[in-house]
Design a protein around this motif. Structure first.
Motif, mmCIF file in Angstrom:
data_model
loop_
_atom_site.group_PDB
_atom_site.id
_atom_site.type_symbol
_atom_site.label_atom_id
_atom_site.label_comp_id
_atom_site.label_asym_id
_atom_site.label_seq_id
_atom_site.Cartn_x
_atom_site.Cartn_y
_atom_site.Cartn_z
ATOM 1 N N ILE A 82 0.838 -1.205 0.000
ATOM 2 C CA ILE A 82 0.000 0.000 0.000
ATOM 3 C C ILE A 82 0.868 1.248 0.000
ATOM 4 C CG2 ILE A 82 -1.616 1.356 1.409
ATOM 5 C CD1 ILE A 82 -2.975 -1.336 2.103
ATOM 6 N N GLY A 83 1.902 1.265 0.841
ATOM 7 C CA GLY A 83 2.816 2.411 0.880
ATOM 8 C C GLY A 83 3.483 2.645 -0.460
ATOM 9 N N ALA A 84 3.971 1.582 -1.087
ATOM 10 C CA ALA A 84 4.643 1.702 -2.385
ATOM 11 C C ALA A 84 3.665 2.182 -3.463
ATOM 12 C CB ALA A 84 5.261 0.362 -2.779
ATOM 13 N N LEU A 85 2.447 1.665 -3.422
ATOM 14 C CA LEU A 85 1.430 2.067 -4.396
ATOM 15 C C LEU A 85 1.097 3.551 -4.251
ATOM 16 C CD1 LEU A 85 -0.667 1.067 -6.558
ATOM 17 C CD2 LEU A 85 -2.254 0.850 -4.642
ATOM 18 N N LEU A 86 0.836 3.989 -3.017
ATOM 19 C CA LEU A 86 0.454 5.385 -2.790
ATOM 20 C C LEU A 86 1.606 6.364 -3.003
ATOM 21 C CD1 LEU A 86 -1.903 4.939 0.286
ATOM 22 C CD2 LEU A 86 -2.543 5.397 -2.086
ATOM 23 N N LEU A 87 2.817 5.908 -2.764
ATOM 24 C CA LEU A 87 3.990 6.766 -2.972
ATOM 25 C C LEU A 87 4.580 6.591 -4.375
ATOM 26 C CD1 LEU A 87 5.694 6.251 0.501
ATOM 27 C CD2 LEU A 87 4.464 8.295 -0.302
ATOM 28 N N ASN A 88 3.938 5.745 -5.165
ATOM 29 C CA ASN A 88 4.376 5.474 -6.535
ATOM 30 C C ASN A 88 5.858 5.073 -6.580
ATOM 31 O OD1 ASN A 88 3.885 5.157 -9.268
ATOM 32 N ND2 ASN A 88 4.379 7.291 -9.745
ATOM 33 N N THR A 89 6.211 4.139 -5.725
ATOM 34 C CA THR A 89 7.581 3.648 -5.630
ATOM 35 C C THR A 89 7.709 2.352 -6.407
ATOM 36 O OG1 THR A 89 7.749 4.627 -3.454
ATOM 37 C CG2 THR A 89 9.378 2.977 -3.990
ATOM 38 N N LYS A 90 8.817 2.192 -7.108
ATOM 39 C CA LYS A 90 9.017 1.015 -7.952
ATOM 40 C C LYS A 90 10.161 0.129 -7.459
ATOM 41 C CE LYS A 90 6.155 2.456 -11.235
ATOM 42 N NZ LYS A 90 4.807 2.454 -10.855
ATOM 43 N N LEU A 91 10.295 -0.057 -6.152
ATOM 44 C CA LEU A 91 11.329 -0.958 -5.628
ATOM 45 C C LEU A 91 10.870 -2.396 -5.785
ATOM 46 C CD1 LEU A 91 12.605 0.504 -2.236
ATOM 47 C CD2 LEU A 91 13.905 0.141 -4.310
ATOM 48 N N ASN A 92 11.666 -3.227 -6.381
ATOM 49 C CA ASN A 92 11.333 -4.640 -6.527
ATOM 50 C C ASN A 92 12.057 -5.407 -5.420
ATOM 51 O OD1 ASN A 92 10.700 -7.214 -7.259
ATOM 52 N ND2 ASN A 92 11.038 -6.863 -9.439
ATOM 53 N N VAL A 93 11.441 -5.444 -4.243
ATOM 54 C CA VAL A 93 12.064 -6.026 -3.055
ATOM 55 C C VAL A 93 12.314 -7.526 -3.219
ATOM 56 C CG1 VAL A 93 11.787 -6.430 -0.584
ATOM 57 C CG2 VAL A 93 11.054 -4.267 -1.581
ATOM 58 N N ILE A 94 11.360 -8.238 -3.746
ATOM 59 C CA ILE A 94 11.471 -9.701 -3.840
ATOM 60 C C ILE A 94 12.624 -10.120 -4.761
ATOM 61 C CG2 ILE A 94 10.264 -11.832 -4.485
ATOM 62 C CD1 ILE A 94 9.161 -10.460 -1.960
ATOM 63 N N ASN A 95 12.709 -9.550 -5.945
ATOM 64 C CA ASN A 95 13.747 -9.951 -6.900
ATOM 65 C C ASN A 95 15.141 -9.443 -6.539
ATOM 66 O OD1 ASN A 95 11.817 -11.286 -8.362
ATOM 67 N ND2 ASN A 95 11.522 -9.645 -9.841
ATOM 68 N N ASN A 96 15.225 -8.364 -5.783
ATOM 69 C CA ASN A 96 16.525 -7.767 -5.455
ATOM 70 C C ASN A 96 16.968 -8.034 -4.029
ATOM 71 O OD1 ASN A 96 16.798 -6.533 -8.005
ATOM 72 N ND2 ASN A 96 15.440 -4.891 -7.356
ATOM 73 N N PHE A 97 16.285 -8.911 -3.335
ATOM 74 C CA PHE A 97 16.541 -9.114 -1.910
ATOM 75 C C PHE A 97 17.946 -9.672 -1.662
ATOM 76 C CE2 PHE A 97 15.918 -10.818 2.352
ATOM 77 C CZ PHE A 97 15.256 -9.745 2.924
ATOM 78 N N SER A 98 18.780 -8.881 -1.001
ATOM 79 C CA SER A 98 20.140 -9.281 -0.627
ATOM 80 C C SER A 98 20.593 -8.372 0.502
ATOM 81 C CB SER A 98 21.097 -9.162 -1.814
ATOM 82 O OG SER A 98 21.268 -7.795 -2.157
ATOM 83 N N ILE A 99 21.693 -8.717 1.124
ATOM 84 C CA ILE A 99 22.247 -7.875 2.196
ATOM 85 C C ILE A 99 22.613 -6.500 1.643
ATOM 86 C CG2 ILE A 99 24.154 -7.636 3.847
ATOM 87 C CD1 ILE A 99 22.124 -9.766 4.646
ATOM 88 N N ASP A 100 23.241 -6.472 0.483
ATOM 89 C CA ASP A 100 23.636 -5.206 -0.145
ATOM 90 C C ASP A 100 22.404 -4.345 -0.424
ATOM 91 O OD1 ASP A 100 25.663 -3.489 -1.325
ATOM 92 O OD2 ASP A 100 24.683 -3.970 -3.242
ATOM 93 N N PHE A 101 21.348 -4.978 -0.947
ATOM 94 C CA PHE A 101 20.102 -4.261 -1.224
ATOM 95 C C PHE A 101 19.522 -3.680 0.065
ATOM 96 C CE2 PHE A 101 15.447 -4.182 -1.782
ATOM 97 C CZ PHE A 101 15.356 -3.358 -2.896
ATOM 98 N N LEU A 102 19.494 -4.486 1.128
ATOM 99 C CA LEU A 102 18.965 -4.018 2.413
ATOM 100 C C LEU A 102 19.791 -2.883 2.993
ATOM 101 C CD1 LEU A 102 17.819 -7.280 4.234
ATOM 102 C CD2 LEU A 102 16.405 -5.458 3.285
ATOM 103 N N LEU A 103 21.103 -2.958 2.867
ATOM 104 C CA LEU A 103 21.969 -1.890 3.381
ATOM 105 C C LEU A 103 21.719 -0.568 2.653
ATOM 106 C CD1 LEU A 103 25.341 -3.795 3.901
ATOM 107 C CD2 LEU A 103 23.805 -2.909 5.671
#
Length: 150
Positions: A82-103
């Motif tokens: 919901i937050g990503a939709l309302l803020l029109n954010t395009k982060l692909n958390v599932i496909n990019n999930f890694s320690i580097d991504f989280l940092l």
């Protein structure tokens, strides 16, 4: 949390010795806290808020149990969506999930989740406020009628 434990907590909630408004408000604030991405700190936050605003401590803590280890992943995933939709954010958390991504994107993800959780928490808390208040007032009315008859 099993059905027996839920029944016991609801019984405790509906037999507290306080005004229906205060119990319902305390419970609703606990529900609000439970939806926010502060997992692990819900009870601490609830106790602090209860003391600061003189709320019913038991009711607010019971409210924080709405979001528990069984529901957390769903609540936070929905909050993020919901937050990503309302803020029109395009982060692909599932496909990019890694320690580097989280940092690099962890705080961004957390803030999006916070925004989404507030959007969810407001109507859910208001809903529970009115439901709990209604049940408590009905219960009090029935109890008073029984006492008048006796």
């Amino acid at each position: 949390m099993g059905a027996k434990k839920i029944k016991k907590l609801l019984h405790k909630l509906f037999t507290l010795n306080d005004t229906p408004k205060k119990i319902a408000l305390s419970f609703a604030i606990g529900v609000f806290i439970s939806i926010t991405p502060t997992f692990g700190f819900h009870t601490i936050l609830a106790i602090i808020i209860a003391f600061l605003f003189q709320l019913n401590k038991i009711s607010i803590i019971i409210g924080t149990l709405l979001n528990n280890p069984w529901t957390t992943v769903f609540v936070y995933a929905l909050s993020y969506k919901i937050g990503a939709l309302l803020l029109n954010t395009k982060l692909n958390v599932i496909n990019n999930f890694s320690i580097d991504f989280l940092l690099h994107k962890g705080l961004h993800i957390y803030l999006i989740t916070w925004f989404g959780s507030i959007i969810i928490a407001i109507p859910v808390s208001v809903f529970f406020y009115f439901i709990v208040k209604f049940v408590l007032e009905k219960r009090k009315k029935i109890k008073n009628e029984v006492n008048e008859i006796a």
